[in-house]
Design a protein around this motif. Sequence first.
Motif, PDB file in Angstrom:
ATOM      1  N   ILE A  49       9.540  -3.147   3.990  1.00 32.20           N
ATOM      2  CA  ILE A  49       9.764  -3.877   2.744  1.00 32.20           C
ATOM      3  C   ILE A  49      10.233  -5.308   3.021  1.00 32.20           C
ATOM      4  O   ILE A  49       9.968  -6.227   2.247  1.00 32.20           O
ATOM      5  CB  ILE A  49      10.775  -3.120   1.855  1.00 32.20           C
ATOM      6  CG1 ILE A  49      10.602  -3.509   0.391  1.00 32.20           C
ATOM      7  CG2 ILE A  49      12.209  -3.286   2.351  1.00 32.20           C
ATOM      8  CD1 ILE A  49      11.257  -2.551  -0.575  1.00 32.20           C
ATOM      9  N   GLY A  50      10.891  -5.511   4.178  1.00 30.40           N
ATOM     10  CA  GLY A  50      11.298  -6.859   4.555  1.00 30.40           C
ATOM     11  C   GLY A  50      10.108  -7.754   4.840  1.00 30.40           C
ATOM     12  O   GLY A  50      10.140  -8.954   4.577  1.00 30.40           O
ATOM     13  N   THR A  51       9.034  -7.162   5.389  1.00 22.32           N
ATOM     14  CA  THR A  51       7.812  -7.925   5.643  1.00 22.32           C
ATOM     15  C   THR A  51       7.204  -8.384   4.321  1.00 22.32           C
ATOM     16  O   THR A  51       6.758  -9.525   4.185  1.00 22.32           O
ATOM     17  CB  THR A  51       6.798  -7.065   6.409  1.00 22.32           C
ATOM     18  OG1 THR A  51       7.411  -6.572   7.593  1.00 22.32           O
ATOM     19  CG2 THR A  51       5.558  -7.871   6.775  1.00 22.32           C
ATOM     20  N   PHE A  52       7.194  -7.481   3.350  1.00 22.36           N
ATOM     21  CA  PHE A  52       6.719  -7.872   2.020  1.00 22.36           C
ATOM     22  C   PHE A  52       7.547  -9.032   1.479  1.00 22.36           C
ATOM     23  O   PHE A  52       7.014  -9.989   0.909  1.00 22.36           O
ATOM     24  CB  PHE A  52       6.790  -6.699   1.042  1.00 22.36           C
ATOM     25  CG  PHE A  52       6.762  -7.144  -0.394  1.00 22.36           C
ATOM     26  CD1 PHE A  52       5.582  -7.586  -0.967  1.00 22.36           C
ATOM     27  CD2 PHE A  52       7.920  -7.178  -1.155  1.00 22.36           C
ATOM     28  CE1 PHE A  52       5.561  -8.045  -2.272  1.00 22.36           C
ATOM     29  CE2 PHE A  52       7.902  -7.625  -2.455  1.00 22.36           C
ATOM     30  CZ  PHE A  52       6.720  -8.052  -3.013  1.00 22.36           C
ATOM     31  N   ASP A 300       6.566   1.948  -0.609  1.00 20.67           N
ATOM     32  CA  ASP A 300       5.947   2.957  -1.472  1.00 20.67           C
ATOM     33  C   ASP A 300       6.944   3.542  -2.460  1.00 20.67           C
ATOM     34  O   ASP A 300       6.602   3.807  -3.618  1.00 20.67           O
ATOM     35  CB  ASP A 300       5.331   4.081  -0.629  1.00 20.67           C
ATOM     36  CG  ASP A 300       4.123   3.614   0.161  1.00 20.67           C
ATOM     37  OD1 ASP A 300       3.534   2.587  -0.228  1.00 20.67           O
ATOM     38  OD2 ASP A 300       3.773   4.265   1.165  1.00 20.67           O
ATOM     39  N   GLN A 301       8.174   3.761  -2.010  1.00 21.67           N
ATOM     40  CA  GLN A 301       9.184   4.333  -2.898  1.00 21.67           C
ATOM     41  C   GLN A 301       9.504   3.382  -4.045  1.00 21.67           C
ATOM     42  O   GLN A 301       9.581   3.797  -5.202  1.00 21.67           O
ATOM     43  CB  GLN A 301      10.461   4.656  -2.113  1.00 21.67           C
ATOM     44  CG  GLN A 301      10.340   5.893  -1.245  1.00 21.67           C
ATOM     45  CD  GLN A 301      11.531   6.062  -0.318  1.00 21.67           C
ATOM     46  OE1 GLN A 301      12.189   5.088   0.088  1.00 21.67           O
ATOM     47  NE2 GLN A 301      11.820   7.290   0.043  1.00 21.67           N
ATOM     48  N   TRP A 302       9.688   2.102  -3.739  1.00 24.85           N
ATOM     49  CA  TRP A 302       9.991   1.143  -4.811  1.00 24.85           C
ATOM     50  C   TRP A 302       8.872   1.164  -5.847  1.00 24.85           C
ATOM     51  O   TRP A 302       9.126   1.191  -7.048  1.00 24.85           O
ATOM     52  CB  TRP A 302      10.171  -0.266  -4.249  1.00 24.85           C
ATOM     53  CG  TRP A 302      10.657  -1.247  -5.299  1.00 24.85           C
ATOM     54  CD1 TRP A 302       9.970  -1.660  -6.403  1.00 24.85           C
ATOM     55  CD2 TRP A 302      11.938  -1.873  -5.360  1.00 24.85           C
ATOM     56  NE1 TRP A 302      10.736  -2.530  -7.144  1.00 24.85           N
ATOM     57  CE2 TRP A 302      11.948  -2.678  -6.532  1.00 24.85           C
ATOM     58  CE3 TRP A 302      13.066  -1.852  -4.538  1.00 24.85           C
ATOM     59  CZ2 TRP A 302      13.058  -3.447  -6.880  1.00 24.85           C
ATOM     60  CZ3 TRP A 302      14.161  -2.623  -4.902  1.00 24.85           C
ATOM     61  CH2 TRP A 302      14.159  -3.409  -6.056  1.00 24.85           C
ATOM     62  N   LEU A 303       7.640   1.180  -5.381  1.00 26.83           N
ATOM     63  CA  LEU A 303       6.514   1.113  -6.314  1.00 26.83           C
ATOM     64  C   LEU A 303       6.303   2.416  -7.079  1.00 26.83           C
ATOM     65  O   LEU A 303       5.577   2.435  -8.070  1.00 26.83           O
ATOM     66  CB  LEU A 303       5.230   0.721  -5.568  1.00 26.83           C
ATOM     67  CG  LEU A 303       5.266  -0.678  -4.947  1.00 26.83           C
ATOM     68  CD1 LEU A 303       3.962  -0.991  -4.260  1.00 26.83           C
ATOM     69  CD2 LEU A 303       5.591  -1.730  -5.994  1.00 26.83           C
ATOM     70  N   GLU A 304       6.923   3.498  -6.634  1.00 26.50           N
ATOM     71  CA  GLU A 304       6.913   4.729  -7.422  1.00 26.50           C
ATOM     72  C   GLU A 304       7.912   4.639  -8.561  1.00 26.50           C
ATOM     73  O   GLU A 304       7.727   5.260  -9.607  1.00 26.50           O
ATOM     74  CB  GLU A 304       7.278   5.931  -6.540  1.00 26.50           C
ATOM     75  CG  GLU A 304       6.148   6.404  -5.635  1.00 26.50           C
ATOM     76  CD  GLU A 304       6.560   7.632  -4.844  1.00 26.50           C
ATOM     77  OE1 GLU A 304       7.750   8.017  -4.907  1.00 26.50           O
ATOM     78  OE2 GLU A 304       5.696   8.208  -4.169  1.00 26.50           O
ATOM     79  N   TYR A 305       8.978   3.843  -8.362  1.00 26.76           N
ATOM     80  CA  TYR A 305      10.083   3.807  -9.312  1.00 26.76           C
ATOM     81  C   TYR A 305      10.141   2.554 -10.180  1.00 26.76           C
ATOM     82  O   TYR A 305      10.862   2.521 -11.171  1.00 26.76           O
ATOM     83  CB  TYR A 305      11.416   3.920  -8.559  1.00 26.76           C
ATOM     84  CG  TYR A 305      11.539   5.155  -7.708  1.00 26.76           C
ATOM     85  CD1 TYR A 305      11.044   6.388  -8.136  1.00 26.76           C
ATOM     86  CD2 TYR A 305      12.164   5.111  -6.460  1.00 26.76           C
ATOM     87  CE1 TYR A 305      11.167   7.523  -7.360  1.00 26.76           C
ATOM     88  CE2 TYR A 305      12.286   6.248  -5.673  1.00 26.76           C
ATOM     89  CZ  TYR A 305      11.786   7.447  -6.126  1.00 26.76           C
ATOM     90  OH  TYR A 305      11.904   8.572  -5.359  1.00 26.76           O
ATOM     91  N   ALA A 306       9.408   1.525  -9.797  1.00 27.97           N
ATOM     92  CA  ALA A 306       9.492   0.262 -10.543  1.00 27.97           C
ATOM     93  C   ALA A 306       8.282  -0.604 -10.237  1.00 27.97           C
ATOM     94  O   ALA A 306       7.540  -0.351  -9.296  1.00 27.97           O
ATOM     95  CB  ALA A 306      10.782  -0.478 -10.193  1.00 27.97           C
ATOM     96  N   SER A 307       8.132  -1.655 -11.036  1.00 29.74           N
ATOM     97  CA  SER A 307       6.950  -2.510 -10.944  1.00 29.74           C
ATOM     98  C   SER A 307       6.997  -3.423  -9.729  1.00 29.74           C
ATOM     99  O   SER A 307       8.075  -3.753  -9.223  1.00 29.74           O
ATOM    100  CB  SER A 307       6.852  -3.373 -12.207  1.00 29.74           C
ATOM    101  OG  SER A 307       7.920  -4.312 -12.232  1.00 29.74           O
ATOM    102  N   ASP A 424      13.616  12.127  -9.359  1.00 31.31           N
ATOM    103  CA  ASP A 424      13.753  12.020  -7.909  1.00 31.31           C
ATOM    104  C   ASP A 424      15.148  11.590  -7.451  1.00 31.31           C
ATOM    105  O   ASP A 424      15.636  12.049  -6.421  1.00 31.31           O
ATOM    106  CB  ASP A 424      12.747  11.009  -7.345  1.00 31.31           C
ATOM    107  CG  ASP A 424      11.331  11.553  -7.305  1.00 31.31           C
ATOM    108  OD1 ASP A 424      11.117  12.675  -7.793  1.00 31.31           O
ATOM    109  OD2 ASP A 424      10.443  10.854  -6.789  1.00 31.31           O
ATOM    110  N   VAL A 425      15.773  10.698  -8.225  1.00 30.39           N
ATOM    111  CA  VAL A 425      17.000  10.060  -7.745  1.00 30.39           C
ATOM    112  C   VAL A 425      18.238  10.463  -8.552  1.00 30.39           C
ATOM    113  O   VAL A 425      19.261  10.852  -7.987  1.00 30.39           O
ATOM    114  CB  VAL A 425      16.856   8.513  -7.760  1.00 30.39           C
ATOM    115  CG1 VAL A 425      18.119   7.843  -7.217  1.00 30.39           C
ATOM    116  CG2 VAL A 425      15.634   8.092  -6.945  1.00 30.39           C
TER     117      VAL A 425
END
Length: 520
Positions: A49-52, A300-307, A424-425
């Motif tokens: 995610i840091g690369t992104f 992938d996890q961030w994009l499952e939970y938010a835009s 999930d969280v």
Amino acid sequence: MIKKENLDKTNAWPFVEAKKLLRERKSFIEKKGKITLQTGYGPSGLPHIGTFGEVARTSMMVNALSQLSDLPTEIITFSDDMDGLRKVPDNVPNQKLLNDNLHKPLTQVPDPFEKFDSFGQHNNEMLKNFLDSFKFNYNFQSSTSLYKSGFFNPTLKIILKNYDGIMNIIIPTLGKERQQTYCPFLPICPDTGHVLEIPVLEIDKEKSKIIFDNKGKKLEASILDGNCKLQWKVDWAMRWYALDVDFEMYGKDLIESAILSTKIINLLGKKNPSGFAYELFLDEKGEKISKSKGNGITIDQWLEYASPESLSLYMYQNPKRAKKLYKEIVPKAVDEYLDCIEKSKKQNELQLLMNPVWHVHNGNVPKEDMIMTFSMLLNLVETSNADSKDLLWKFVKKYKLDISEKNYPIFDGLVGYAIKYFNDVIKAQKKYKTPNSKELSALEALVKTLEKCNDDMSPEDIQTLIYSAGKENGYAENLRDWFKLIYQVVFGDENGPRMGFFISFFGVKETKELLMNKLK
């Protein structure tokens, strides 16, 4: 186009850095007729995610540059995939396969996922697919490809010519033992395929060859065509030189490397790029996020939970401050994104340039009205027991008759994200409070207060009655504890939504029934 007076005044960091780049590299970019920005990626683990964050932030720089200059821009995303695999990442399958191929260039290590020709290619493709999903404009470059194709050959010859000067820069930074064996060039062993760190016996600059001491045996290797690769700090300087890089940002842990690479490129005869050191990303324990550990939250996890836009906004904010990246920060990031959109509607041009969503959306900020915060929506998922988007939308429409999915694309996305995130969280972390006799009495008084309310009342009027119920039942001195009690009993958390708004939306009758069920 933005007015020049506002461009001059804004201190939004992408504009500050873009102005600095244009000032520092003015003669170079005018001569070549374009601006080249680089981001680096080490594919020794799954894309990070840091690369992104690095690509997203560099893209925000490009957005700012487009307002300040007519010169074309290019982002080079460089993969150091010829680097040797030093250790086996914890979060990939077939650990033995990787262990058996340690020290080989990443593009020579078999893919443990058995999808691509190599582990390096697998991770490169994952990175490209991800960046493509965000519609980033970038030029992907592979270290292996550029070494083996001969693209780097002219620069490698210049580096060999300046061998002694480079050694004088690097050697003082090393320990005494490492000083004895250090060489900027790392030969690829013809027998094992390993990237070797071995001392030099002899250098032939005319033939571009080096004779190494490989455990007592002479190893003669050409420095050209991928037969050798460079040590990291020299390699970084070589990329800047060969690719004519004007700007690169990097984590603060690479500041010392950047200083040495700057000295090396200056020695080679070119000016170093404009730089920007950002703070590191941390997990919930405050430890640096690591590709090999797989700690923190994944892309992938961030994009499952938010835009994607909420993630971009998170990357925009405070790049020079250490940021924690784990699942629990997602709702706050989403709500800040929604809040920035709301604020943008009343902002003038100069204020907009300071608003993160201007940079996230490349100047085209959405106009959608906010129905509710993401945090409120998460509470709604729980209290409505909705387990699908359709069901949650039906519940929303019950109280907001004039809305439809097609007119609220951002909120429509949030509806799906909220269900996934809650299940999930949040669900596993819920700790519902069982009230004692005094607390039970106060909450029963709240139920009676709700009997005086109706759905036509404003959220503010309902909130006032809730305040009164708390004051009259032992919480006059500390209303924060009153609301904390309500949240713990109803939502299983110490924090929750503004109750007046929640009840106005959820319904007075429904809230009363919800509370009574919790008190049974």
